[in-house]
Design a protein around this motif. Sequence first.
Motif, PDB file in Angstrom:
ATOM      1  N   LEU A 306      60.403  18.738  63.303  1.00  0.00           N
ATOM      2  CA  LEU A 306      60.341  20.016  64.003  1.00  0.00           C
ATOM      3  C   LEU A 306      58.954  20.273  64.586  1.00  0.00           C
ATOM      4  O   LEU A 306      58.823  20.657  65.752  1.00  0.00           O
ATOM      5  N   LEU A 307      57.922  20.052  63.790  1.00  0.00           N
ATOM      6  CA  LEU A 307      56.568  20.309  64.267  1.00  0.00           C
ATOM      7  C   LEU A 307      56.219  19.415  65.447  1.00  0.00           C
ATOM      8  O   LEU A 307      55.553  19.844  66.401  1.00  0.00           O
ATOM      9  N   THR A 308      56.683  18.172  65.428  1.00  0.00           N
ATOM     10  CA  THR A 308      56.404  17.244  66.530  1.00  0.00           C
ATOM     11  C   THR A 308      57.023  17.749  67.828  1.00  0.00           C
ATOM     12  O   THR A 308      56.390  17.708  68.896  1.00  0.00           O
ATOM     13  N   VAL A 309      58.260  18.237  67.760  1.00  0.00           N
ATOM     14  CA  VAL A 309      58.914  18.750  68.962  1.00  0.00           C
ATOM     15  C   VAL A 309      58.195  19.988  69.481  1.00  0.00           C
ATOM     16  O   VAL A 309      57.983  20.149  70.691  1.00  0.00           O
ATOM     17  N   LEU A 310      57.769  20.881  68.579  1.00  0.00           N
ATOM     18  CA  LEU A 310      57.047  22.081  69.002  1.00  0.00           C
ATOM     19  C   LEU A 310      55.711  21.714  69.650  1.00  0.00           C
ATOM     20  O   LEU A 310      55.319  22.297  70.665  1.00  0.00           O
ATOM     21  N   GLN A 311      55.010  20.768  69.064  1.00  0.00           N
ATOM     22  CA  GLN A 311      53.735  20.344  69.652  1.00  0.00           C
ATOM     23  C   GLN A 311      53.943  19.663  70.996  1.00  0.00           C
ATOM     24  O   GLN A 311      53.149  19.860  71.924  1.00  0.00           O
ATOM     25  N   GLY A 321      42.702  27.419  77.286  1.00  0.00           N
ATOM     26  CA  GLY A 321      41.802  28.486  76.859  1.00  0.00           C
ATOM     27  C   GLY A 321      42.407  29.459  75.879  1.00  0.00           C
ATOM     28  O   GLY A 321      41.718  30.384  75.431  1.00  0.00           O
ATOM     29  N   LYS A 322      43.673  29.300  75.533  1.00  0.00           N
ATOM     30  CA  LYS A 322      44.327  30.159  74.549  1.00  0.00           C
ATOM     31  C   LYS A 322      44.674  29.325  73.324  1.00  0.00           C
ATOM     32  O   LYS A 322      45.071  28.174  73.435  1.00  0.00           O
ATOM     33  N   GLN A 323      44.527  29.908  72.154  1.00  0.00           N
ATOM     34  CA  GLN A 323      44.818  29.204  70.913  1.00  0.00           C
ATOM     35  C   GLN A 323      46.313  29.255  70.629  1.00  0.00           C
ATOM     36  O   GLN A 323      46.912  30.330  70.579  1.00  0.00           O
ATOM     37  N   VAL A 324      46.923  28.087  70.447  1.00  0.00           N
ATOM     38  CA  VAL A 324      48.330  27.991  70.099  1.00  0.00           C
ATOM     39  C   VAL A 324      48.422  27.546  68.650  1.00  0.00           C
ATOM     40  O   VAL A 324      47.994  26.447  68.296  1.00  0.00           O
ATOM     41  N   VAL A 325      48.955  28.425  67.780  1.00  0.00           N
ATOM     42  CA  VAL A 325      48.984  28.188  66.334  1.00  0.00           C
ATOM     43  C   VAL A 325      50.438  28.052  65.894  1.00  0.00           C
ATOM     44  O   VAL A 325      51.291  28.848  66.282  1.00  0.00           O
ATOM     45  N   PHE A 326      50.703  27.041  65.063  1.00  0.00           N
ATOM     46  CA  PHE A 326      52.049  26.783  64.569  1.00  0.00           C
ATOM     47  C   PHE A 326      52.152  27.216  63.107  1.00  0.00           C
ATOM     48  O   PHE A 326      51.242  26.975  62.316  1.00  0.00           O
ATOM     49  N   HIS A 327      53.276  27.847  62.757  1.00  0.00           N
ATOM     50  CA  HIS A 327      53.539  28.285  61.385  1.00  0.00           C
ATOM     51  C   HIS A 327      54.916  27.785  60.988  1.00  0.00           C
ATOM     52  O   HIS A 327      55.921  28.125  61.628  1.00  0.00           O
ATOM     53  N   SER A 336      64.429  17.308  60.587  1.00  0.00           N
ATOM     54  CA  SER A 336      64.318  16.675  61.896  1.00  0.00           C
ATOM     55  C   SER A 336      65.341  17.328  62.823  1.00  0.00           C
ATOM     56  O   SER A 336      66.459  17.635  62.406  1.00  0.00           O
ATOM     57  N   ILE A 337      64.939  17.543  64.058  1.00  0.00           N
ATOM     58  CA  ILE A 337      65.825  18.214  65.000  1.00  0.00           C
ATOM     59  C   ILE A 337      66.078  17.311  66.201  1.00  0.00           C
ATOM     60  O   ILE A 337      65.396  16.298  66.400  1.00  0.00           O
ATOM     61  N   ILE A 338      67.065  17.706  66.992  1.00  0.00           N
ATOM     62  CA  ILE A 338      67.416  16.940  68.184  1.00  0.00           C
ATOM     63  C   ILE A 338      66.248  16.969  69.169  1.00  0.00           C
ATOM     64  O   ILE A 338      65.725  18.029  69.499  1.00  0.00           O
ATOM     65  N   ARG A 339      65.854  15.808  69.603  1.00  0.00           N
ATOM     66  CA  ARG A 339      64.774  15.713  70.588  1.00  0.00           C
ATOM     67  C   ARG A 339      65.424  15.594  71.962  1.00  0.00           C
ATOM     68  O   ARG A 339      65.634  14.514  72.494  1.00  0.00           O
ATOM     69  N   ASP A 340      65.760  16.769  72.522  1.00  0.00           N
ATOM     70  CA  ASP A 340      66.520  16.831  73.768  1.00  0.00           C
ATOM     71  C   ASP A 340      65.627  17.376  74.874  1.00  0.00           C
ATOM     72  O   ASP A 340      64.794  18.269  74.645  1.00  0.00           O
ATOM     73  N   ALA A 341      65.814  16.855  76.096  1.00  0.00           N
ATOM     74  CA  ALA A 341      64.989  17.306  77.219  1.00  0.00           C
ATOM     75  C   ALA A 341      65.189  18.785  77.492  1.00  0.00           C
ATOM     76  O   ALA A 341      64.233  19.500  77.816  1.00  0.00           O
ATOM     77  N   GLY A 342      66.421  19.288  77.360  1.00  0.00           N
ATOM     78  CA  GLY A 342      66.667  20.695  77.612  1.00  0.00           C
ATOM     79  C   GLY A 342      65.960  21.590  76.615  1.00  0.00           C
ATOM     80  O   GLY A 342      65.392  22.625  76.970  1.00  0.00           O
ATOM     81  N   ILE A 343      65.968  21.212  75.328  1.00  0.00           N
ATOM     82  CA  ILE A 343      65.290  22.008  74.299  1.00  0.00           C
ATOM     83  C   ILE A 343      63.787  22.008  74.531  1.00  0.00           C
ATOM     84  O   ILE A 343      63.130  23.054  74.486  1.00  0.00           O
ATOM     85  N   VAL A 372      70.961  28.789  59.830  1.00  0.00           N
ATOM     86  CA  VAL A 372      70.355  28.920  61.149  1.00  0.00           C
ATOM     87  C   VAL A 372      68.932  28.402  61.138  1.00  0.00           C
ATOM     88  O   VAL A 372      68.304  28.254  60.090  1.00  0.00           O
ATOM     89  N   MET A 373      68.465  28.121  62.341  1.00  0.00           N
ATOM     90  CA  MET A 373      67.040  27.854  62.565  1.00  0.00           C
ATOM     91  C   MET A 373      66.576  28.784  63.666  1.00  0.00           C
ATOM     92  O   MET A 373      67.254  28.975  64.672  1.00  0.00           O
ATOM     93  N   GLN A 374      65.392  29.365  63.465  1.00  0.00           N
ATOM     94  CA  GLN A 374      64.849  30.287  64.449  1.00  0.00           C
ATOM     95  C   GLN A 374      63.406  29.918  64.759  1.00  0.00           C
ATOM     96  O   GLN A 374      62.627  29.594  63.861  1.00  0.00           O
ATOM     97  N   ILE A 375      63.096  29.944  66.060  1.00  0.00           N
ATOM     98  CA  ILE A 375      61.726  29.716  66.530  1.00  0.00           C
ATOM     99  C   ILE A 375      61.289  30.973  67.257  1.00  0.00           C
ATOM    100  O   ILE A 375      61.988  31.463  68.144  1.00  0.00           O
TER     101      ILE A 375
END
Length: 465
Positions: A306-311, A321-327, A336-343, A372-375
Motif C-alpha cells: 500500500l505504501l509503495t502505491v501511495l508513494q 515545495g510542500k511536505q507530503v506525509v504518509f500515515h 498489498s493492493i492492486i497496482r492499477d493505472a487507474g488507481i 473496507v480500505m480508506q485513503i
Amino acid sequence: MIAQYAQDINATKWRAKEAAVENATLPDTGPYPGPRRPAEPIRRRTMVLLRWVALAGQMAAIILAWLIGVHFAVQPAIGVVVIGGLLNLLMTVTPVRVSQRGATWQLVFDLAQIALLIGLTGGLSNPFALLVLAPVTIAATALQNRQTVLIGAATAVMISLAGWFALPIHHPTLDLSMSPILQLGHWVAILIGVVFFAGYARRVAGELATTGDALFATQMALAREQKLQHLGGVIAAAAHEMGTPLATIKLIAAELRDELGSALPDRDDLAEDAATLAASADRCSAIMRSMGRAGKDDLKLHAAPLLTVLQEASEPHAQRGKQVVFHLNAEPPAPSIIRDAGIIHGLRNIIQNAVDFAASRVDVVAFWDEEVMQIRVRDDGPGFPATMLGRLADPFPVSRRSQDGRDGYEGMGLGLFIARSLLESGGARMRLSNTGGGAQVDVTWPIDRIRADDRAPLRENPKIL
C-alpha cells in the motif's frame, strides 16, 4: 491521527458497499456559450426520417379532420404536405452532407411549412399550433447560437403571421371558434415556449457536450497511464536482458587491456582503446541501472504494498515545495493492493490538487479493516468553497483560492472529475469535504475490490529482441 481516523471510518462503510454510482447534479454555471459542433450537426438520415414522421402525422390529421366533417382548405393543406414530401425525396436521392447553413435552412423550411398549415387550418385556435416549437428545439440542441436565434426569431414571426392571416375552420354541429383573448394567450404561450424550450435544450446539450469531453479526457488520461506502464515494463526488461552482455563486454575489455599491455607494451593507443571500451561498458551498465529504476512500472507487478502505491502516486508532486506525509496504521499489517493505472492516476490527481492549494503540508492517511480500505488526502489550505462542494468533481468550471497568490484559480475541474471516474470505475467511493483547516478527500473501497494476491504468478515481461 490514526486512532481518530479509525473511529470515523464506520460512517463511510455503507458508501463503499453501494454498487451504483450516484449521478452528480448538474450545476448552475450560468449561460453556456454552446458546445463545439461537428461538421455535420444533424445527420441527413435523421432529418429525413423526422420529416417523414411529421408529414405522416400532418396528413393523418388532415384526413381525420375531413372525415369528421370539418370544413377547411383541404386541397391547399394537402399541397403543403406534398411540397414537404418532395423536399424529403430530393434529400433521399441526393447524398449530400448537412452543413450548419443547410440544416438551418431546412429547419426554416419545416417551420414555414408548419406555420402555413396552421394558417390554413384555423390559426392559433388549432391545437397543433404548438408544433412550431419543434424546429427551434432541434436547432438549440444541434446548431450554433446564431442559427438558433435566427430560427427562434423566424418562429415568432411565422406564428404571428399564421395567427393574423389564418383561415377559419367550420363544423356543421360543433363550435370550433376561439375567443380573441384565448388566441392572444395561446400566442403568448407559444412565444414563451420558444424562449424556454430553446434555452433549456441549449443548456442541456451544452452540459452533455462538456461531460462527453471530460469523459474523453478521462479515457485519454487512463490510456496514457497504461502506455507509460507498458513503456516502463519494456525499459525494465531491456535493462535486465542487457545486463549480462554488458558484463561480458566489460570483462573481455579488461582482459584485452591486460593482454595488450603485456604483448604490445609499445602500443599505448590499443591499451587506451581497451580502457575506453571498458569505461563505455561501465557507462552503459549505469544507464541500464537508471533505466531499470525509471522502469519500475514493470508489467509483471500486479500487486504492490500500500505504501509503495501511495508513494508512486505522489512522486511527481513530492518535490514541489510542500511536505507530503504518509500515515498508515500498524495493525493489522498493511495489505498489498492492486497496482492499477487507474488507481494510481486517480490518487495522483487528488494529491496534485491538494499540493496545489496546500499552505505547507499534505497528509495522506490510510486505514483498513476486514471490510473496507480508506485513503484520505488532506491539505492545510483554504479548503473547498462551501457553495461548490456538491459539484467540484463535475467537469465544469470551478474556482478555489490557492496559497501561492492565484486568487480565483480557474479550471475545468477535470482533475477531480478524472480521479472520481477512474476510482469509482474500480469500485471506490469518493467524498469531498472540509475539515476546518483545509480540504479533505476520502476514497473508500470494499477491501475485496482493492486487495491483491501478492503470491499470484507474475506475468512475463515483453521480450527484447
